[in-house]
Design a protein around this motif. Sequence first.
Motif, PDB file in Angstrom:
ATOM      1  N   ALA A  20       0.890  -1.286  -0.088  1.00 30.39           N
ATOM      2  CA  ALA A  20      -0.016   0.196   0.077  1.00 30.39           C
ATOM      3  C   ALA A  20       0.800   1.049  -0.082  1.00 30.39           C
ATOM      4  CB  ALA A  20      -0.880   0.057   1.047  1.00 30.39           C
ATOM      5  N   PHE A  21       1.989   1.166   0.616  1.00 29.57           N
ATOM      6  CA  PHE A  21       2.804   2.373   0.908  1.00 29.57           C
ATOM      7  C   PHE A  21       3.125   2.975  -0.855  1.00 29.57           C
ATOM      8  CE2 PHE A  21       7.216   3.913   0.579  1.00 29.57           C
ATOM      9  CZ  PHE A  21       7.243   4.924   1.560  1.00 29.57           C
ATOM     10  N   HIS A  22       3.402   1.985  -1.547  1.00 31.25           N
ATOM     11  CA  HIS A  22       3.947   2.119  -2.991  1.00 31.25           C
ATOM     12  C   HIS A  22       2.674   2.927  -3.755  1.00 31.25           C
ATOM     13  CE1 HIS A  22       7.623   0.577  -3.005  1.00 31.25           C
ATOM     14  NE2 HIS A  22       6.929  -0.695  -2.277  1.00 31.25           N
ATOM     15  N   PHE A  23       1.405   2.805  -3.148  1.00 29.48           N
ATOM     16  CA  PHE A  23       0.199   3.353  -3.983  1.00 29.48           C
ATOM     17  C   PHE A  23      -0.062   4.893  -3.622  1.00 29.48           C
ATOM     18  CE2 PHE A  23      -0.129  -0.810  -4.569  1.00 29.48           C
ATOM     19  CZ  PHE A  23      -0.961  -1.049  -5.898  1.00 29.48           C
ATOM     20  N   ALA A  24       0.550   5.338  -2.433  1.00 28.29           N
ATOM     21  CA  ALA A  24       0.484   6.751  -1.978  1.00 28.29           C
ATOM     22  C   ALA A  24       1.171   7.631  -3.076  1.00 28.29           C
ATOM     23  CB  ALA A  24       1.041   6.883  -0.648  1.00 28.29           C
ATOM     24  N   GLY A  25       0.271   8.600  -3.572  1.00 29.13           N
ATOM     25  CA  GLY A  25       0.915   9.647  -4.334  1.00 29.13           C
ATOM     26  C   GLY A  25       0.497  11.053  -3.702  1.00 29.13           C
ATOM     27  N   PRO A  26       1.187  12.295  -4.465  1.00 25.39           N
ATOM     28  CA  PRO A  26       0.877  13.394  -3.931  1.00 25.39           C
ATOM     29  C   PRO A  26      -0.715  13.632  -4.356  1.00 25.39           C
ATOM     30  CG  PRO A  26       2.951  13.441  -5.475  1.00 25.39           C
ATOM     31  CD  PRO A  26       2.223  11.998  -5.422  1.00 25.39           C
ATOM     32  N   GLY A  27      -1.253  14.339  -3.271  1.00 26.62           N
ATOM     33  CA  GLY A  27      -2.397  14.711  -3.480  1.00 26.62           C
ATOM     34  C   GLY A  27      -3.468  13.632  -3.459  1.00 26.62           C
ATOM     35  N   GLU A  28      -3.237  12.456  -3.125  1.00 28.29           N
ATOM     36  CA  GLU A  28      -3.989  11.331  -2.955  1.00 28.29           C
ATOM     37  C   GLU A  28      -4.128  10.458  -1.513  1.00 28.29           C
ATOM     38  OE1 GLU A  28      -4.675   9.599  -7.241  1.00 28.29           O
ATOM     39  OE2 GLU A  28      -2.813   9.036  -6.506  1.00 28.29           O
ATOM     40  N   THR A  29      -5.249  10.259  -1.091  1.00 32.63           N
ATOM     41  CA  THR A  29      -5.281   9.166   0.260  1.00 32.63           C
ATOM     42  C   THR A  29      -5.264   7.753  -0.177  1.00 32.63           C
ATOM     43  OG1 THR A  29      -5.984  11.136   1.335  1.00 32.63           O
ATOM     44  CG2 THR A  29      -6.270   9.282   2.466  1.00 32.63           C
ATOM     45  N   ILE A  30      -4.567   6.936   0.539  1.00 33.37           N
ATOM     46  CA  ILE A  30      -4.617   5.539   0.356  1.00 33.37           C
ATOM     47  C   ILE A  30      -5.080   4.895   1.356  1.00 33.37           C
ATOM     48  CG2 ILE A  30      -3.376   3.318  -0.365  1.00 33.37           C
ATOM     49  CD1 ILE A  30      -3.683   5.540  -2.694  1.00 33.37           C
ATOM     50  N   GLU A  31      -6.292   4.048   1.243  1.00 30.48           N
ATOM     51  CA  GLU A  31      -6.930   3.338   2.494  1.00 30.48           C
ATOM     52  C   GLU A  31      -6.499   1.858   2.276  1.00 30.48           C
ATOM     53  OE1 GLU A  31     -11.167   2.728   4.742  1.00 30.48           O
ATOM     54  OE2 GLU A  31     -10.981   4.202   3.266  1.00 30.48           O
ATOM     55  N   LEU A  32      -6.002   1.241   3.397  1.00 29.37           N
ATOM     56  CA  LEU A  32      -5.771  -0.289   3.333  1.00 29.37           C
ATOM     57  C   LEU A  32      -7.057  -0.894   4.369  1.00 29.37           C
ATOM     58  CD1 LEU A  32      -4.118  -2.722   2.516  1.00 29.37           C
ATOM     59  CD2 LEU A  32      -2.726  -2.408   4.285  1.00 29.37           C
ATOM     60  N   ARG A  33      -7.587  -1.835   3.699  1.00 29.86           N
ATOM     61  CA  ARG A  33      -8.592  -2.510   4.579  1.00 29.86           C
ATOM     62  C   ARG A  33      -8.738  -4.002   4.408  1.00 29.86           C
ATOM     63  NH1 ARG A  33     -14.555  -0.145   4.689  1.00 29.86           N
ATOM     64  NH2 ARG A  33     -13.421   1.864   4.898  1.00 29.86           N
ATOM     65  N   PRO A  34      -8.665  -4.951   5.471  1.00 30.19           N
ATOM     66  CA  PRO A  34      -9.037  -6.234   5.192  1.00 30.19           C
ATOM     67  C   PRO A  34     -10.354  -6.604   4.673  1.00 30.19           C
ATOM     68  CG  PRO A  34      -8.853  -5.702   7.591  1.00 30.19           C
ATOM     69  CD  PRO A  34      -8.573  -4.401   6.742  1.00 30.19           C
ATOM     70  N   THR A  35     -10.541  -7.605   3.744  1.00 30.17           N
ATOM     71  CA  THR A  35     -11.629  -8.122   3.419  1.00 30.17           C
ATOM     72  C   THR A  35     -12.164  -8.946   4.578  1.00 30.17           C
ATOM     73  OG1 THR A  35     -10.669 -10.013   2.069  1.00 30.17           O
ATOM     74  CG2 THR A  35     -11.082  -7.816   0.954  1.00 30.17           C
ATOM     75  N   MET A  36     -13.453  -9.341   4.348  1.00 30.57           N
ATOM     76  CA  MET A  36     -14.117 -10.027   5.514  1.00 30.57           C
ATOM     77  C   MET A  36     -15.168 -11.342   4.448  1.00 30.57           C
ATOM     78  SD  MET A  36     -15.266  -7.399   8.160  1.00 30.57           S
ATOM     79  CE  MET A  36     -15.641  -8.755   9.449  1.00 30.57           C
ATOM     80  N   TRP A  37     -15.194 -12.207   5.304  1.00 30.31           N
ATOM     81  CA  TRP A  37     -16.116 -13.286   4.607  1.00 30.31           C
ATOM     82  C   TRP A  37     -17.655 -12.920   5.268  1.00 30.31           C
ATOM     83  CZ3 TRP A  37     -15.338 -16.628   1.322  1.00 30.31           C
ATOM     84  CH2 TRP A  37     -13.861 -16.975   0.756  1.00 30.31           C
ATOM     85  N   PRO A  38     -18.634 -13.408   4.863  1.00 25.66           N
ATOM     86  CA  PRO A  38     -20.066 -13.136   5.174  1.00 25.66           C
ATOM     87  C   PRO A  38     -20.253 -13.340   6.803  1.00 25.66           C
ATOM     88  CG  PRO A  38     -20.235 -14.231   3.139  1.00 25.66           C
ATOM     89  CD  PRO A  38     -18.550 -14.437   3.604  1.00 25.66           C
ATOM     90  N   GLY A  39     -19.470 -14.251   7.273  1.00 23.73           N
ATOM     91  CA  GLY A  39     -19.385 -14.485   8.594  1.00 23.73           C
ATOM     92  C   GLY A  39     -18.750 -13.494   9.531  1.00 23.73           C
ATOM     93  N   GLY A  40     -18.171 -12.741   8.826  1.00 23.07           N
ATOM     94  CA  GLY A  40     -17.296 -11.683   9.598  1.00 23.07           C
ATOM     95  C   GLY A  40     -15.790 -11.894   9.844  1.00 23.07           C
ATOM     96  N   ASP A  41     -15.371 -12.876   9.713  1.00 26.44           N
ATOM     97  CA  ASP A  41     -13.766 -13.145   9.881  1.00 26.44           C
ATOM     98  C   ASP A  41     -12.751 -12.433   8.807  1.00 26.44           C
ATOM     99  OD1 ASP A  41     -14.530 -14.604  12.168  1.00 26.44           O
ATOM    100  OD2 ASP A  41     -14.237 -16.545  11.106  1.00 26.44           O
ATOM    101  N   GLU A  42     -12.081 -11.882   9.373  1.00 22.21           N
ATOM    102  CA  GLU A  42     -11.171 -11.112   8.474  1.00 22.21           C
ATOM    103  C   GLU A  42     -10.414 -12.431   7.560  1.00 22.21           C
ATOM    104  OE1 GLU A  42      -8.680  -8.473  10.044  1.00 22.21           O
ATOM    105  OE2 GLU A  42     -10.187  -6.983  10.741  1.00 22.21           O
ATOM    106  N   GLN A  43     -10.444 -12.196   6.324  1.00 20.36           N
ATOM    107  CA  GLN A  43      -9.436 -13.145   5.238  1.00 20.36           C
ATOM    108  C   GLN A  43      -8.060 -12.527   5.022  1.00 20.36           C
ATOM    109  OE1 GLN A  43     -10.775 -16.398   4.980  1.00 20.36           O
ATOM    110  NE2 GLN A  43     -11.744 -15.748   6.843  1.00 20.36           N
TER     111      GLN A  43
END
Length: 130
Positions: free
Chosen positions: A107-130
Amino acid sequence: MKFVILIHSTPEPWGHPTGDFVAEHQALPQEQRDDMNAHFDQVLTQLQEAGELVGGEALGDPRSSTLFRWADGDPIASDGPYAETKEQFAGFFLIDVASRERAEEIAFHFAGPGETIELRPTMWPGGDEQ
């Protein structure tokens, strides 16, 4: 573990790659912008070759969106954009990596001037992060 890298940006006019349309990016010397673009292309190639890049998409102009909300027991539609701020959701990349540390490194490599990068884990329908 799957993570989504969310790109938030304020390009004017709206266009992709969003950095090309952001004042902070445009203010950089052309050589530096070219180097940054080449580095980003190299990162994407490495992620694809390593099997860590699942996919991604750039999104159209937020003014072209339609919002659907629930009100008074029924869905209603209205014109976008959703956010009341200048910064809008511009696109995303889905990655599948061994650890959160690796996701943060990418994600560090995706940050550029004037932009905000958000990193978020995905989840299964049951709620556990995958």
